[in-house]
Design a protein around this motif. Structure first.
Motif, PDB file in Angstrom:
ATOM      1  N   UNK A 164      30.649 -34.171  -3.010  1.00  9.17           N
ATOM      2  CA  UNK A 164      29.197 -34.273  -2.826  1.00  9.17           C
ATOM      3  C   UNK A 164      28.450 -33.439  -3.843  1.00  9.17           C
ATOM      4  N   UNK A 165      27.333 -33.974  -4.311  1.00 10.49           N
ATOM      5  CA  UNK A 165      26.363 -33.174  -5.045  1.00 10.49           C
ATOM      6  C   UNK A 165      25.537 -32.471  -3.968  1.00 10.49           C
ATOM      7  N   UNK A 166      25.263 -31.182  -4.125  1.00 11.46           N
ATOM      8  CA  UNK A 166      24.699 -30.394  -3.025  1.00 11.46           C
ATOM      9  C   UNK A 166      23.495 -31.030  -2.325  1.00 11.46           C
ATOM     10  N   UNK A 167      22.544 -31.563  -3.111  1.00 10.33           N
ATOM     11  CA  UNK A 167      21.315 -32.061  -2.466  1.00 10.33           C
ATOM     12  C   UNK A 167      21.551 -33.306  -1.607  1.00 10.33           C
ATOM     13  N   UNK A 168      22.690 -33.985  -1.807  1.00 11.37           N
ATOM     14  CA  UNK A 168      23.004 -35.107  -0.905  1.00 11.37           C
ATOM     15  C   UNK A 168      23.223 -34.570   0.501  1.00 11.37           C
TER      16      UNK A 168
END
Lengths: 165, 305
Positions: B255-259
């Motif tokens: 995951x990309x953090x903001x997801x």
């Protein structure tokens, strides 16, 4: 232009590398050395200091530029930056890897490193993402030519053709 | 706060769902994003390796575009962040390089002055907005175990970037904790993902990834959290290539953090974004116990990389 460029770069490199006392913490911190010992940052620097030459094997292109060596060097010698200059010299000798040249060509063509496909544009649209403004291609190419990259790309293309003949 | 948004080529055209998640959370933290006609940052391992002058001139052009609008730049990719920050550092320190670059930019009606800051989303969330504000926005915590990989180009060179400790990064772990996740420590946390050599020697690149993933696998996380689209692709798609080359068996969701932040904030439309992931995870409802949780990672890998 090429030879002067290299002589000056080498002189600067030697001064930058001089504090190195070959402790080897760069190599032991290098993730690439861990799996491919042919990239040894310590030996690249040694070649510059003791022989005044960039190493001839071309292993500088294995550097991932993760900067762990830069972080840990007790003498503040940035091995990653030294390897970056060696890559610049090597590229001017026509030794840049083909995929690197391809990326540069892609940037020259549309200002973007990975080629922009109609599929990816469509995907953006479907997700409700804005169409991103693009740089004027003429500006991109002007900067490429004026800063020497177009010349380096051309030189490497020729080197590949000559090798295949 | 208004920013010139710099998603970078990789995020914009290969991970649009990650970009979408940034644009979804931004307004909730008073971040306004403006799109400008940026080029590639450019990427250090290709363009800079060929010609340092070309690299610094393109980077200066990008920064000058934001300066003309009076905006700081908000980056989303570690590579772009490092590239623009290093170019800025060099241009601000060496007037002769700045003058040389400006000679060329003049022809485009631009000037690099050094007035815009380069800020990564990681810094904006941790240093400016802060853990407490982020926690306060969480309506649906994400109770999974994760390992974080901040990324080489957010951490080093530490003397110039100042994002987190280059040897012991903890801020991304704290950002994960803030939305209900349990961050796990692991041995090779600051090690490169291997992306930097993919274009020059792909087997070496995947061997670096194998080392990194082996270290991650030892602590058995549910997922890997990153703050860089290049690291994302290296982990998510690269693990399958590593499996084929080395006979390993890595299947970690990435995951990309903001997801995950968007999920924790229960923002609508996240399910569509998650459908784009190549290794799926079924996120447990917050009230579920660990035993009830099912991760779908094992049998949901699509056939093409």
């Amino acid at each position: 232009m090429g030879e002067d460029f290299q002589r000056n770069q080498l002189k600067e490199l030697k001064e930058t590398a001089l504090p190195c006392f070959q402790c080897g913490v760069c190599s032991s911190s290098c993730p690439v050395f861990r799996v491919s010992p042919e990239l040894n940052p310590r030996l690249s620097v040694d070649s510059i200091i003791s022989r005044g030459k960039v190493p001839s094997e071309g292993n500088e292109w294995l550097c991932a530029y993760c900067l762990m060596c830069d972080q840990r060097c007790p003498m503040g010698v940035s091995l990653a930056e030294i390897l970056m200059v060696i890559k610049n010299i090597s590229a001017r000798e026509g030794k840049a890897p083909p995929d690197v040249i391809e990326s540069a060509e892609s940037l020259m063509a549309d200002g973007c490193q990975s080629p922009i496909s109609s599929r990816s544009e469509k995907q953006r649209e479907d997700m409700g993402l804005p169409k991103l403004p693009r740089a004027n291609p003429a500006d991109v190419q002007m900067l490429f030519r004026a800063t020497g990259a177009a010349e380096v790309v051309e030189l490497n293309r020729k080197a590949v053709e000559e090798a295949s003949e | 706060m208004k920013f010139a948004f710099f998603p970078g080529c990789t995020m914009a055209y290969r991970l649009p769902f990650a970009e979408k998640s940034i644009r979804m959370v931004a307004p909730h933290f008073d971040i306004e994003l403006v799109d400008l006609a940026f080029t590639c940052c450019p990427e250090p391992n290709t363009v800079r390796a060929l010609s340092d002058d070309t690299w610094i001139t393109f980077a200066a052009r990008n920064i000058a575009l934001a300066e003309a609008e009076g905006l700081d730049i908000l980056t989303a990719c570690a590579g772009c962040h490092e590239s623009l920050s290093l170019a800025k550092h060099e241009l601000d320190k060496k007037p002769e390089r700045k003058n040389k670059v400006n000679e060329l930019l003049k022809g485009l009606g631009l000037e690099y002055r050094g007035t815009s800051k380069i800020v990564h989303m990681h810094q904006q969330l941790f240093d400016e907005i802060g853990i407490e504000t982020i926690s306060s926005k969480v309506v649906k915590p994400v109770p999974i175990k994760v390992v974080t990989h901040t990324g080489c180009h957010l951490l080093r060179p530490e003397r110039i970037l100042h994002v987190d400790s280059a040897e012991v990064p903890v801020k991304l772990d704290m950002l994960c904790e803030a939305i209900g996740m349990v961050p796990l420590d692991y041995m090779d946390k600051t090690m490169c993902c291997g992306a930097g050599v993919r274009k020059t020697n792909s087997v070496t690149s995947y061997a670096v990834l194998r080392e990194k993933m082996t270290s991650i696998a030892m602590v058995e996380p549910d997922a890997i959290v990153v703050f860089c689209p290049t690291c994302f692709i290296t982990f998510e798609s690269g693990q399958r290539v590593a499996n084929r080359i080395f006979g390993t068996d890595f299947k970690f969701p990435v995951f990309y953090y903001t997801e995950l932040l968007a999920i924790a904030m229960n923002l609508p439309g996240m399910d569509i974004l998650l459908a784009e992931h190549r290794v799926k995870i079924e996120l447990p409802a917050s009230a579920e116990t660990k035993e009830e949780r099912k991760t779908g990672a094992k049998d949901s890998i699509p056939s093409s990389p």
